[in-house]
Design an enzyme around this catalytic site. Sequence first.
Site, PDB file in Angstrom:
ATOM      1  N   ASN A 431       8.917   2.699  -0.090  1.00  0.00           N
ATOM      2  CA  ASN A 431       8.866   3.482  -1.321  1.00  0.00           C
ATOM      3  C   ASN A 431      10.035   3.101  -2.236  1.00  0.00           C
ATOM      4  OD1 ASN A 431       8.165   6.048  -3.019  1.00  0.00           O
ATOM      5  ND2 ASN A 431      10.349   6.222  -2.597  1.00  0.00           N
ATOM      6  N   GLU A 432       9.726   2.469  -3.350  1.00  0.00           N
ATOM      7  CA  GLU A 432      10.658   2.204  -4.459  1.00  0.00           C
ATOM      8  C   GLU A 432      11.825   1.292  -4.113  1.00  0.00           C
ATOM      9  OE1 GLU A 432      11.727   5.862  -6.445  1.00  0.00           O
ATOM     10  OE2 GLU A 432       9.688   6.190  -7.157  1.00  0.00           O
ATOM     11  N   ASP A 433      11.758   0.569  -3.006  1.00  0.00           N
ATOM     12  CA  ASP A 433      12.860  -0.340  -2.682  1.00  0.00           C
ATOM     13  C   ASP A 433      12.903  -1.538  -3.632  1.00  0.00           C
ATOM     14  OD1 ASP A 433      13.249   1.466  -0.704  1.00  0.00           O
ATOM     15  OD2 ASP A 433      13.026   0.074   0.968  1.00  0.00           O
ATOM     16  N   SER A 486       5.636   0.230  -2.683  1.00  0.00           N
ATOM     17  CA  SER A 486       5.098   1.110  -3.713  1.00  0.00           C
ATOM     18  C   SER A 486       6.256   1.566  -4.593  1.00  0.00           C
ATOM     19  CB  SER A 486       4.404   2.318  -3.084  1.00  0.00           C
ATOM     20  OG  SER A 486       3.839   3.145  -4.082  1.00  0.00           O
TER      21      SER A 486
END
Length: 844
Positions: A431-433, A486
């Site tokens: 998530n959002e890395d 994502s």
Amino acid sequence: MAAFSQYPLSTGWSFKDSDDQSPEAWMPVPVVPSVAHQDLQANQKLKNPYIGFNELDARWVNDKSWTYRTVFQKPAVAAGSSIILAFDGLDTFATVKLDGSVILQSDNMFLAHRVDVTKALEAEGDHVLEIDFDCAMRRARELREKDTKHNWASFNGDPARMAVRKAQYHWGWDWGPLLSTAGIWREVRLEVYSAKISDLWTEVELASDHQTARVSAFTEVDAADSVDSYKASFLLSLHGKEVAREVATLKDKVAKVTFDVTQPSLWWPNGYGDPALYEISVSLEKEDCEIHSVSKKIGIRTAELIQQPDRHGKSFFFRINGVDVFCGGSCWIPADNLLPSITAERYRKWIELMVAGRQVMIRVWGGGCYEDDSFYQACDELGVLVWQDFMFGCGNYPTWPELLESIEKEANYNVRRLRHHPSIVVYVGNNEDYQVQESAGLVYDYEDKNPENWLKTDFPARYIYEKLLPSVVEKLSPKTVYHPGSPWGDGKITSDPTVGDMHQWNVWHGTQEKYQIFDTLGGRFNSEFGMEAFPHMSTIEYFVENEADKYPQSHVLDFHNKADGHERRIATYLVENLRTATDLETYVYLTQVVQAETMMFGYRGWRRQWGDERHCGGALLWQLNDCWPTISWAIVDYFLRPKPAFYAVARVLKPIAVGVRREHHDWSVTHAQPPKTSKYELWIASSLQKETVGTIELRFLSVNTGLDVRAPILRDNVKIVPNGTTNILEGVINHKAQPEPHVLAARLWVDGEVTARDVDWPQPFKYLDLSDRGLEVNKVSESGNEQKLLITAKKPVKCLVFEERDGIRVSDSAMDIVPGDGQTVTVTGLKAGDAPLKYKYLGQ
């Protein structure tokens, strides 16, 4: 030959602060699984951290190490059998000792462990099992300090969290408290056997015409000795009836059978068909005696992620059993900060709510945990698609060899555990890395395809997302789609609206755009977007103890909103759109109106775009749920009380939905003037797989009088395109000819019944006089615990919201009511003599 047996070690535990050596330090543990915060509360050593400012008084728990202990006796063991001590989850830095000897050390919360203790338990009598849980926050800081070369860029929480394989939200997030737990968070037990089934899985091939399917079933056996004399008896059944049966021998401790199924019942997401579940079971037998048996529910279905070049860029949508599915749904965070407190019943209620809200996909967010089996079982049974993140969130994760080894074990274990669930249609790396990589300016050369090179850059975690994790998924669940992150799309900037999935936070965060234009801000698949709202008053009264604190800007209410700039941003959207109020009850309602409107504008527009060559493949709002009683982006609060946005989304996601809107006019810019004309559009969105015929009406009703300001438009025999969008008409409002503010009210009839409505309002609401609406809510029938209410109005009503009372369900809420179009709401759960539900509407 003795059969498999197991003995749960759930009771008889005690725990203490590891540093306290006094005999009085030990306190009883009511039941395991548990974590220290729960057990301290049970012993009156800690106040409920969810109430008031108690979270601050619980911070000391985060900085402690904890020891758990139990005494048990050796179970009966037949000759040739082994005793295994099985841990399904230890949170997190755990040293396990049996009778004083270390038998296990673990540093990954997401792993299960199995320890052969046969020799250790040779002695009869009492045996002492003791587990030391070292302070995770301290260990994280120590690990970070050792790696000074790594760039620890991150969003949310202490960057040191990335050094530890523990639920990342335990370091605090922008919707949750800082409660770092420790304990036996999943089941612990003794297993006694000479041989057992260690795994059961299937591979399913469905013919393109859906007339036949091939189900290959595999089982793996754990045994100390040769299994040549064993056989595996497989049974495939549907709704309790046998479909096929076959016996297989074992080779290298693995057995395989193949079943050909004719006319298979397919697993479908809710709204598209029945989520049919077959049961595959295997019995391990020797000399006609059953030694062990295991069964799992599986689904026969295909799931594809369609990413193909098109005129909008590159598509991103899911196709299930050959049917394109618009994935309207939500993101999921852990339902509690104290994970063992979530029951299977509570998980199911959450998924039932999703289905009641017509949502088809849930995204398990990467900063929480791989969820309990009961969560995925509920999704399987109720037909909810699962987007499963791996547990990496908002950071640039380090990649030292020991950590990579632990991550690989974690991925192997959890994909093995989850791969039979038909609900899981995609695994996602993080998530959002990749957004952190962009924000921190870390090196990411998408054209460099050598994984060893990635490890040498300042963004080494790329190796995890583009090499390690996809390799595990390919090996263990080859027919499940893998997506690196994502948001992510072909290595392009994560805000690129033409490819991959997108987190669109320029409403609320970022540039804080008007929510009325949300649909213009989306991409190919909008996997995060949101708007905050207060929970209902009953939830606020739970965590705000003092009457003096029950006002919108109180310190305790501020404390229970962890979002950056929360009060300022809520206020911005309120003052731009609504007449503000300072009493708490009205303020709560107004924030909920804004959230409901925001979600409606986003979902309604993006679903319309689905019909434009799949321009938008889905929308997953942030977020469905809460992990504590709070003010957040959740559309259902911690106590499963839906906010108005829940109902607004449900209406937009009806199988057939109608949409009407006038063009946006920005009233907030310098020298803004009222528009002279406004274009408007009317359309129908359908997820049905066949063409439908309906009648559609568009009325133009004065906000002030409720009368028609111009003649209605009626269209008969409208052919509604299947699984797409039917554009009905476009028009222009002449504000000189019709200066009176008026709503556009659309109704759609199919087979003689109103199936969908939509009302477009002049914006902003604060310019409208919404008093004296002539609203009536009358009970028209009652049967058992079900009542039907008829709602009528003499003038247009905005956002009629019913009270959310525990145990009571309403079929609709957050409704717009217009003259001449009474609506019926079903209330379930009210008993004779119960007070009627209260309600509120804008301008009341």
